[in-house]
Design a protein around this motif. Structure first.
Motif, PDB file in Angstrom:
ATOM      1  N   GLU A 196     -11.301  -7.860-164.811  1.00  0.00           N
ATOM      2  CA  GLU A 196      -9.881  -7.278-165.147  1.00  0.00           C
ATOM      3  C   GLU A 196      -9.327  -6.560-163.896  1.00  0.00           C
ATOM      4  O   GLU A 196      -8.098  -6.830-163.972  1.00  0.00           O
ATOM      5  CB  GLU A 196     -10.094  -6.340-166.263  1.00  0.00           C
ATOM      6  N   ASP A 218      -7.887  -9.172-161.766  1.00  0.00           N
ATOM      7  CA  ASP A 218      -6.643 -10.017-162.421  1.00  0.00           C
ATOM      8  C   ASP A 218      -5.440  -8.866-161.885  1.00  0.00           C
ATOM      9  O   ASP A 218      -4.373  -9.498-161.743  1.00  0.00           O
ATOM     10  CB  ASP A 218      -7.014 -10.033-163.612  1.00  0.00           C
ATOM     11  N   LEU A 219      -5.485  -7.778-162.490  1.00  0.00           N
ATOM     12  CA  LEU A 219      -4.429  -6.783-162.354  1.00  0.00           C
ATOM     13  C   LEU A 219      -4.280  -6.838-160.628  1.00  0.00           C
ATOM     14  O   LEU A 219      -2.768  -6.803-160.376  1.00  0.00           O
ATOM     15  CB  LEU A 219      -4.617  -5.137-162.596  1.00  0.00           C
ATOM     16  N   ARG A 242      -2.272  -9.925-159.418  1.00  0.00           N
ATOM     17  CA  ARG A 242      -0.789  -9.967-160.214  1.00  0.00           C
ATOM     18  C   ARG A 242      -0.016  -8.736-159.505  1.00  0.00           C
ATOM     19  O   ARG A 242       1.170  -8.526-159.941  1.00  0.00           O
ATOM     20  CB  ARG A 242      -0.763  -9.706-161.831  1.00  0.00           C
ATOM     21  N   THR A 290      -2.422   0.392-168.614  1.00  0.00           N
ATOM     22  CA  THR A 290      -3.392  -0.606-169.022  1.00  0.00           C
ATOM     23  C   THR A 290      -4.799   0.306-169.461  1.00  0.00           C
ATOM     24  O   THR A 290      -5.126   1.020-168.835  1.00  0.00           O
ATOM     25  CB  THR A 290      -3.680  -1.564-167.976  1.00  0.00           C
ATOM     26  N   ARG A 350      -1.003  -2.265-177.352  1.00  0.00           N
ATOM     27  CA  ARG A 350      -0.750  -3.759-177.540  1.00  0.00           C
ATOM     28  C   ARG A 350      -1.998  -4.461-176.954  1.00  0.00           C
ATOM     29  O   ARG A 350      -2.296  -4.178-175.763  1.00  0.00           O
ATOM     30  CB  ARG A 350       0.687  -4.447-176.774  1.00  0.00           C
ATOM     31  N   THR A 408      -3.733  -7.121-174.973  1.00  0.00           N
ATOM     32  CA  THR A 408      -3.431  -8.238-173.750  1.00  0.00           C
ATOM     33  C   THR A 408      -4.559  -9.394-174.104  1.00  0.00           C
ATOM     34  O   THR A 408      -4.039 -10.470-173.963  1.00  0.00           O
ATOM     35  CB  THR A 408      -3.550  -7.687-172.572  1.00  0.00           C
ATOM     36  N   ARG A 409      -5.782  -9.036-174.217  1.00  0.00           N
ATOM     37  CA  ARG A 409      -6.861 -10.211-174.402  1.00  0.00           C
ATOM     38  C   ARG A 409      -8.118  -9.322-174.717  1.00  0.00           C
ATOM     39  O   ARG A 409      -8.329  -8.286-174.407  1.00  0.00           O
ATOM     40  CB  ARG A 409      -6.863 -11.211-173.116  1.00  0.00           C
ATOM     41  N   ARG A 429     -11.823 -10.877-173.655  1.00  0.00           N
ATOM     42  CA  ARG A 429     -12.483 -11.770-172.628  1.00  0.00           C
ATOM     43  C   ARG A 429     -13.856 -11.789-172.823  1.00  0.00           C
ATOM     44  O   ARG A 429     -14.670 -10.847-172.618  1.00  0.00           O
ATOM     45  CB  ARG A 429     -12.111 -11.032-171.227  1.00  0.00           C
ATOM     46  N   THR A 480      -8.753  -5.568-173.187  1.00  0.00           N
ATOM     47  CA  THR A 480      -7.674  -5.193-172.518  1.00  0.00           C
ATOM     48  C   THR A 480      -6.347  -4.838-173.249  1.00  0.00           C
ATOM     49  O   THR A 480      -6.043  -5.735-174.016  1.00  0.00           O
ATOM     50  CB  THR A 480      -7.489  -6.228-171.121  1.00  0.00           C
ATOM     51  N   LEU A 481      -5.940  -3.733-173.177  1.00  0.00           N
ATOM     52  CA  LEU A 481      -4.838  -3.346-173.952  1.00  0.00           C
ATOM     53  C   LEU A 481      -3.727  -2.679-173.013  1.00  0.00           C
ATOM     54  O   LEU A 481      -4.078  -2.179-172.084  1.00  0.00           O
ATOM     55  CB  LEU A 481      -5.143  -2.366-174.967  1.00  0.00           C
ATOM     56  N   ARG A 482      -2.409  -2.613-173.756  1.00  0.00           N
ATOM     57  CA  ARG A 482      -1.377  -2.111-172.744  1.00  0.00           C
ATOM     58  C   ARG A 482      -0.670  -1.092-173.576  1.00  0.00           C
ATOM     59  O   ARG A 482      -0.523  -1.321-174.914  1.00  0.00           O
ATOM     60  CB  ARG A 482      -0.354  -2.973-172.097  1.00  0.00           C
TER      61      ARG A 482
END
Length: 300
Positions: free
Chosen positions: A151, A154-155, A158, A256, A280, A282-283, A285, A297-299
């Protein structure tokens, strides 16, 4: 890493015999549901083993037998009467004996964990973490740790760059160090309830030349006032649930939260609880290496 100035701890093993078909499942249950096993387990044939200080042996044995009784009632091939305490190697010998199992490991596209006693020539794109876990949890080889590193990767891919990071339950410091090395402009607050973990984190941070950007503390998450762009928590599900309010409060607007240490059936229900608390999703995994483990993973 050396600890010649500290008095060695006398350790014992808690040994759980398991029917061969259930060893993997029971090992996962122990790591997730027995707090005394939070530092990790080892599978030896048809036995699962974890270590506790001798002074904590009686309480750990009782706790483990209670858990095994529940699992037996649900059909697992375990017997609480066979759970036992065994003599462990002295700490100094143990810390050398396990090294033969810890090798150079490429954990994500960029992150490579290198034991402090080995040498490795990295590619230009790789981020090397030189690591000596000592008595702390976190070599990076466990699926739960890999999931958090994925994760983080991934951040970074991006081009998200958190300036401040909170690592809850830092263990050996692997996640704090990974974040510090991947984002050279960031600083990290690493907390744990075990002084050995904080010592290991700072020792490893020094080896990796990021000690000036990591601060360690025994401060509980609920007593920290700052909100962070990135919060990491690789702990058992029951502990994450007990820290829910504190973790949610530590996430800055737009920030995050990455949760790991979760058996896959625990992940979505726990994610739902954090969503209900205002984040919220995110996914969720699942691990590609070991699908019985997942991260969330949340935001905000």
């Amino acid at each position: 890493m050396t600890r010649d100035t500290q008095t060695p701890v006398d350790w014992v093993e808690v040994v759980i015999p398991v029917g061969a078909q259930d060893v993997d499942d029971v090992a996962a249950l122990i790591a997730s549901e027995v707090p005394a096993a939070a530092a990790g387990t080892e599978q030896r044939g048809d036995e699962v083993v974890f270590w506790v200080a001798q002074a904590d042996a009686a309480a750990a044995l009782a706790e483990t037998r209670d858990a095994v009784t529940r699992w037996q009632a649900n059909g697992a091939a375990v017997d609480p009467s066979r759970v036992r305490i065994a003599t462990a190697l002295p700490e100094i010998e143990w810390r050398d004996a396990w090294k033969k199992y810890f090798k150079v490991s490429k954990l994500t596209r960029q992150f490579v964990v290198v034991p402090s006693w080995e040498r490795y020539a990295p590619l230009d794109s790789e981020v090397v973490i030189d690591l000596d876990p000592g008595m702390a949890f976190g070599t990076g080889t466990h699926a739960s740790t890999r999931l958090v590193l994925e994760e983080i990767q991934d951040l970074a891919d991006r081009e998200i760059t958190p300036g401040r990071i909170l690592d809850v339950g830092c263990g050996s410091g692997i996640l704090s160090i990974a974040a510090s090395k991947r984002w050279p402009g960031s600083t990290v607050v690493a907390i744990d309830n075990d002084q050995l973990a904080l010592d290991a984190t700072m020792d490893n941070a020094s080896i990796n030349r990021v000690a000036d950007r990591i601060v360690t503390a025994l401060t509980p998450a609920g007593e920290i006032e700052e909100a962070f762009p990135l919060v990491l928590a690789n702990i058992q599900a029951n502990v994450l649930r007990s820290l829910l309010s504190a973790l949610v409060a530590r996430v800055a607007p737009g920030g995050t939260l990455i949760l790991s240490g979760l058996l896959t059936p625990q992940a979505q229900p726990l994610a739902d609880e954090f969503v209900a608390a205002g984040l919220r999703l995110t996914r969720v995994r699942p691990s590609t290496d070991d699908p019985q483990w997942s991260s969330v993973t949340l935001r905000r």
